[in-house]
Design a protein around this motif. Structure first.
Motif, short mmCIF file in Angstrom:
data_model
loop_
_atom_site.label_atom_id
_atom_site.label_comp_id
_atom_site.label_asym_id
_atom_site.label_seq_id
_atom_site.Cartn_x
_atom_site.Cartn_y
_atom_site.Cartn_z
N LEU A 149 0.83 -1.20 0.00
CA LEU A 149 0.00 0.00 0.00
C LEU A 149 0.87 1.26 0.00
O LEU A 149 0.52 2.26 -0.63
N ARG A 150 2.01 1.20 0.68
CA ARG A 150 2.94 2.33 0.63
C ARG A 150 3.42 2.54 -0.82
O ARG A 150 3.44 3.66 -1.33
N SER A 151 3.77 1.45 -1.50
CA SER A 151 4.24 1.56 -2.88
C SER A 151 3.14 2.07 -3.80
O SER A 151 3.40 2.85 -4.72
N PHE A 152 1.92 1.63 -3.55
CA PHE A 152 0.77 2.15 -4.30
C PHE A 152 0.70 3.67 -4.14
O PHE A 152 0.63 4.42 -5.12
N GLY A 153 0.73 4.14 -2.90
CA GLY A 153 0.62 5.57 -2.65
C GLY A 153 1.77 6.37 -3.22
O GLY A 153 1.57 7.48 -3.72
N GLU A 154 2.98 5.82 -3.16
CA GLU A 154 4.13 6.55 -3.69
C GLU A 154 4.01 6.75 -5.20
O GLU A 154 4.34 7.82 -5.72
N ARG A 155 3.52 5.73 -5.90
CA ARG A 155 3.37 5.86 -7.35
C ARG A 155 2.22 6.79 -7.71
O ARG A 155 2.33 7.57 -8.66
N VAL A 156 1.16 6.72 -6.95
CA VAL A 156 0.07 7.68 -7.16
C VAL A 156 0.58 9.09 -6.89
O VAL A 156 0.26 10.04 -7.62
N GLY A 157 1.41 9.24 -5.86
CA GLY A 157 1.95 10.56 -5.53
C GLY A 157 2.82 11.13 -6.62
O GLY A 157 2.73 12.33 -6.94
#
Length: 346
Positions: free
Chosen positions: A217-225
């Protein structure tokens, strides 16, 4: 039932953001009320709760994307959303700490269609108010009593360090003529991606997620960011002032080395050479110069490249989202928020 209860059907991104704002605002106000009066006055103005004299207003308080990601991160791993309110409040406080400081460093006089806090209260008070929000964010997590609070503080503190490194790089780019695209992307990963990733991660921690779920989920958010920053940089050039709250060509006026600008400058095209001459001229850029600079960025292919990178990052974000094995409704809503963040009008 509480304000944070949801129906069985998944909601649109706009509905999720409205839900997040409505649920988080009372807790956010409670936290800000603990600040010293001088800091509270500036913070409340910045959040749009009141004017410079303390009179209540209905000003825009922002999109609440980061707290929404925290709440949905909790739901994604099967946690209770009410328990995640401290996580959502903390990431919103950190985000607004960065905005208060960014406005000072960038010299921006307008945010969300209002004068910026430093423009109203002064540079030093605005910096101090930003510092107050950052320390308050960590205090909110520490005081939550959640068993994963210590790990959440570590995750959020690490994200802040990356954010500061990214902001430092962004400032250094203003003084340089040799900024490369790869380092510009790394800057955006820290300045924007890190906090969105942390929002998802601390939400998952407060939901009791497994370590692998937290990391995906952290990696998901970083890419969305990072995708969000690509789109934000496009808005900084071509965005409608009625939508962005900033003047047209605002990033070009400030000669920011944003992602599409650096992509254009390093494109080795005739447009790149002309843009370089414009961007590094000693005299201020005229309205005609600004329009020409925007045309050159588009001619170089940097505008379409930036949107394509945002689209690709969204695909990669979805891969991490699936790998986290989230609940179905939370997955749909996280995806909806990601799509909204990466396909705003511009």
């Amino acid at each position: 039932m509480t304000d944070l209860d949801v129906s069985l059907d998944h909601r649109s991104a706009r509905e999720v953001l409205d839900w997040s704002r409505a649920g988080v605002d009372p807790a956010l106000r409670t936290a800000v009320d603990r600040l010293p009066d001088s800091m509270r006055a500036i913070a409340g103005y910045h959040f749009g709760w009141w004017d410079e004299h303390g009179r209540p207003t209905g000003a825009d308080a922002g999109k609440a994307i980061r707290p929404a990601l925290a709440l949905l991160g909790t739901q994604a791993v099967g946690g209770a959303v009410d328990a995640a309110l401290p996580a959502a409040v903390a990431v919103e406080l950190v985000h607004n700490f960065s905005l208060l400081h960014d406005d000072v460093m960038d010299g921006d006089t307008t945010r969300r269609h209002r004068p910026t806090a430093w423009h109203v209260f002064g540079v030093n008070p605005a910096i101090l108010a930003g510092d107050a929000l950052l320390t308050l964010a960590l205090d909110v997590l520490a005081g939550s009593g959640h068993p994963n609070a210590q790990e959440a503080i570590r995750v959020l503190s690490s994200a802040v360090q990356r954010l500061l490194e990214g902001q430092s790089a962004d400032l250094s780019f203003e003084e340089r003529t040799d900024v490369q695209l790869a380092e510009c992307v790394r800057m955006a990963e820290g300045k924007t991606g890190a906090l969105l990733g942390a929002a998802c991660a601390v939400g998952a921690l407060y939901g009791g997620g497994r370590p692998d779920q937290v990391e995906h989920l952290r990696s998901f958010g970083e890419r969305v960011g990072l995708a969000f920053q690509f789109v934000d940089d496009l808005l900084g050039i071509w965005g409608d002032p009625e939508v962005t709250g900033k003047p047209v060509y605002s990033d070009l006026q400030n000669r920011k080395k944003s992602l599409p600008v650096v992509a254009a400058l390093t494109s080795n095209t005739p447009a790149a050479r002309e843009l370089d001459s414009l961007y590094h001229a000693e005299q201020p850029l005229t309205p005609t110069d600004l329009a020409r600079a925007a045309d050159l960025i588009e001619t170089s292919g940097a505008r379409s490249w930036s949107q394509a990178r945002a689209d690709d990052l969204l695909v990669r974000a979805r891969e991490h989202l699936r790998a986290a094995a989230p609940s179905e409704r939370a997955a749909l809503e996280l995806d909806a928020v990601a799509r909204l963040a990466t396909h705003r009008d511009h």
